[in-house]
Design an enzyme around this catalytic site. Sequence first.
Site, PDB file in Angstrom:
ATOM      1  N   CYS A 186       0.837  -1.208   0.000  1.00 20.31           N
ATOM      2  CA  CYS A 186       0.000   0.000   0.000  1.00 20.31           C
ATOM      3  C   CYS A 186       0.866   1.249   0.000  1.00 20.31           C
ATOM      4  O   CYS A 186       1.757   1.395   0.851  1.00 20.31           O
ATOM      5  CB  CYS A 186      -0.917   0.003   1.219  1.00 20.31           C
ATOM      6  SG  CYS A 186      -1.997   1.453   1.300  1.00 20.31           S
ATOM      7  N   CYS A 240      -0.990   6.581   6.587  1.00 23.58           N
ATOM      8  CA  CYS A 240      -2.316   6.240   7.074  1.00 23.58           C
ATOM      9  C   CYS A 240      -2.191   5.599   8.455  1.00 23.58           C
ATOM     10  O   CYS A 240      -1.278   4.812   8.707  1.00 23.58           O
ATOM     11  CB  CYS A 240      -2.977   5.270   6.096  1.00 23.58           C
ATOM     12  SG  CYS A 240      -4.492   4.522   6.697  1.00 23.58           S
ATOM     13  N   CYS A 294      -2.803   0.951   9.462  1.00 25.36           N
ATOM     14  CA  CYS A 294      -1.914  -0.216   9.504  1.00 25.36           C
ATOM     15  C   CYS A 294      -0.563   0.163  10.106  1.00 25.36           C
ATOM     16  O   CYS A 294       0.003   1.198   9.759  1.00 25.36           O
ATOM     17  CB  CYS A 294      -1.686  -0.778   8.098  1.00 25.36           C
ATOM     18  SG  CYS A 294      -3.163  -1.423   7.296  1.00 25.36           S
ATOM     19  N   GLN A 315     -18.655  -6.986  14.713  1.00 24.87           N
ATOM     20  CA  GLN A 315     -17.253  -7.368  14.658  1.00 24.87           C
ATOM     21  C   GLN A 315     -16.667  -6.898  13.327  1.00 24.87           C
ATOM     22  O   GLN A 315     -17.362  -6.818  12.322  1.00 24.87           O
ATOM     23  CB  GLN A 315     -17.106  -8.883  14.811  1.00 24.87           C
ATOM     24  CG  GLN A 315     -17.539  -9.416  16.160  1.00 24.87           C
ATOM     25  CD  GLN A 315     -16.663  -8.926  17.308  1.00 24.87           C
ATOM     26  OE1 GLN A 315     -15.510  -8.544  17.106  1.00 24.87           O
ATOM     27  NE2 GLN A 315     -17.207  -8.923  18.513  1.00 24.87           N
ATOM     28  N   PHE A 367     -23.272  -7.730  27.978  1.00 23.19           N
ATOM     29  CA  PHE A 367     -22.800  -6.830  26.920  1.00 23.19           C
ATOM     30  C   PHE A 367     -23.102  -7.490  25.567  1.00 23.19           C
ATOM     31  O   PHE A 367     -22.261  -7.559  24.681  1.00 23.19           O
ATOM     32  CB  PHE A 367     -21.299  -6.535  27.043  1.00 23.19           C
ATOM     33  CG  PHE A 367     -20.877  -6.003  28.381  1.00 23.19           C
ATOM     34  CD1 PHE A 367     -20.970  -4.642  28.672  1.00 23.19           C
ATOM     35  CD2 PHE A 367     -20.389  -6.856  29.369  1.00 23.19           C
ATOM     36  CE1 PHE A 367     -20.584  -4.142  29.904  1.00 23.19           C
ATOM     37  CE2 PHE A 367     -19.997  -6.369  30.604  1.00 23.19           C
ATOM     38  CZ  PHE A 367     -20.097  -5.007  30.878  1.00 23.19           C
ATOM     39  N   GLU A 371     -27.826  -5.723  27.882  1.00 27.22           N
ATOM     40  CA  GLU A 371     -27.090  -4.721  27.101  1.00 27.22           C
ATOM     41  C   GLU A 371     -27.546  -3.320  27.511  1.00 27.22           C
ATOM     42  O   GLU A 371     -28.739  -3.093  27.762  1.00 27.22           O
ATOM     43  CB  GLU A 371     -27.352  -4.939  25.603  1.00 27.22           C
ATOM     44  CG  GLU A 371     -26.874  -3.847  24.675  1.00 27.22           C
ATOM     45  CD  GLU A 371     -25.370  -3.617  24.767  1.00 27.22           C
ATOM     46  OE1 GLU A 371     -24.978  -2.436  24.858  1.00 27.22           O
ATOM     47  OE2 GLU A 371     -24.603  -4.601  24.756  1.00 27.22           O
ATOM     48  N   ASP A 423     -18.668  -9.760  26.728  1.00 27.39           N
ATOM     49  CA  ASP A 423     -17.891  -9.122  25.666  1.00 27.39           C
ATOM     50  C   ASP A 423     -17.959  -7.615  25.866  1.00 27.39           C
ATOM     51  O   ASP A 423     -18.651  -6.907  25.146  1.00 27.39           O
ATOM     52  CB  ASP A 423     -18.463  -9.527  24.301  1.00 27.39           C
ATOM     53  CG  ASP A 423     -17.694  -8.909  23.137  1.00 27.39           C
ATOM     54  OD1 ASP A 423     -16.568  -8.426  23.357  1.00 27.39           O
ATOM     55  OD2 ASP A 423     -18.227  -8.905  22.007  1.00 27.39           O
ATOM     56  N   CYS A 435     -11.293  -7.112  23.528  1.00 29.93           N
ATOM     57  CA  CYS A 435     -10.575  -6.409  22.461  1.00 29.93           C
ATOM     58  C   CYS A 435      -9.433  -5.568  23.035  1.00 29.93           C
ATOM     59  O   CYS A 435      -8.895  -4.698  22.359  1.00 29.93           O
ATOM     60  CB  CYS A 435     -11.527  -5.525  21.654  1.00 29.93           C
ATOM     61  SG  CYS A 435     -12.354  -4.241  22.624  1.00 29.93           S
TER      62      CYS A 435
END
Length: 405
Positions: A53, A59, A62, A241, A268, A288, A334, A360
Amino acid sequence: MTANTDDNLIERIAARGDGITVDGRYVALSAPGDRIEDSGGITYGPHHIELICPHFNLCGGCQLQHVDDDKLSEFVRQRIENALLGQDLLLPNFMETYLSPPASRRRISLRSSWTGKNFQLGFSSEKSHRIVNVTQCDVMTASLFALIDPLRQFLKSFIDRRRNVQIRMVQIDQGIDLLIENWMPEGLEQIEAVTNFARKYELARLSVNDGIDNITQWEPEPVTVSFNETTVSYPHFGFLQATKDGEEALVNAVRDITASSNLIADLFTGLGTFALSMDTKQKIYAAEGDRSAISSLKSAANKAQKQIFTEHRDLYRRPLNSEELNRFDAVVLDPPRAGAREQVEQLAQSDVENIAYVSCNPSSFARDAKRLIAGGYILEKIWPVGQFRWSTHVELVSKFIKNKV
């Protein structure tokens, strides 16, 4: 230099993506196996691959495009290991790391800016307000990328030079759901232009937000997302996701943990990624704090006649207490990146047999894991997942079991 050791060799990747030499120096854009020359240059090793890229290193999306899949997988696992070791915890069994392939990201956010007479639309540079005008992206799906240039040309005609907008796009059942924030079409001409754009590019939905609320401008049929063949009404840029395949990897791990459980609490729950993927014989309680998400899940579960009881509940202010938790055979949670400190405190005091913790953020996960272990749980297994290809973002599924001894 240590005997038989090359201190100039890059041995691993740090949490933010820099390579680290054997003697502890941080070197940007280096991969394990690279060697730092005395001149400061880098001799590439077997795990350093060619960039694909032109925006890489400008950017902010990444950080690790120069690293091969073997070391990317190792990085994902090491991020989790280091977080656990940082809390003085023993490492559990690790399953094989799953990496999402290129061109699989289905949910993205873009920003705009004016540079002179040029209208820019792309990603923010890392730690900067500069916008990289994206002309290539090997991360997002081909359908999302194909819309960027037409959208750039369309917005250029209507966006005031003093105004910047944010674009949110997600691939759903009917196609692309597009939300333009910080802009509202004015007058019949602009409203018709929005409709014509949506029709021409066959959008599933096009909405705008002027800072107060999301307003749908185009939606030929109600938009939905599907989990285990159950369709759920999709709120404007609701949480999904990052990749469909990554979602499947997480779901399969959670199902493995809860396979023998009859009564499960899914905390969650969001739109029901895990709740709707359970066996139809299992009974699910789903909680939730996002009202629109839990409302969508409730409607979908009722329509599909799933055994799912839903509750709109803020699990930070009102977590399930240990007595409530003891009714369940297993708990799935989660939480957002901050973790689930309040809910974990109650879980640690409970007798729930199995916990599937999806995270995460390795740091907040390790903190919560330490509390669960102190409460008598054993961290048995971890599934590392790298959905955000070439980035330093890491996800995981973990299995905790109650120590009955």
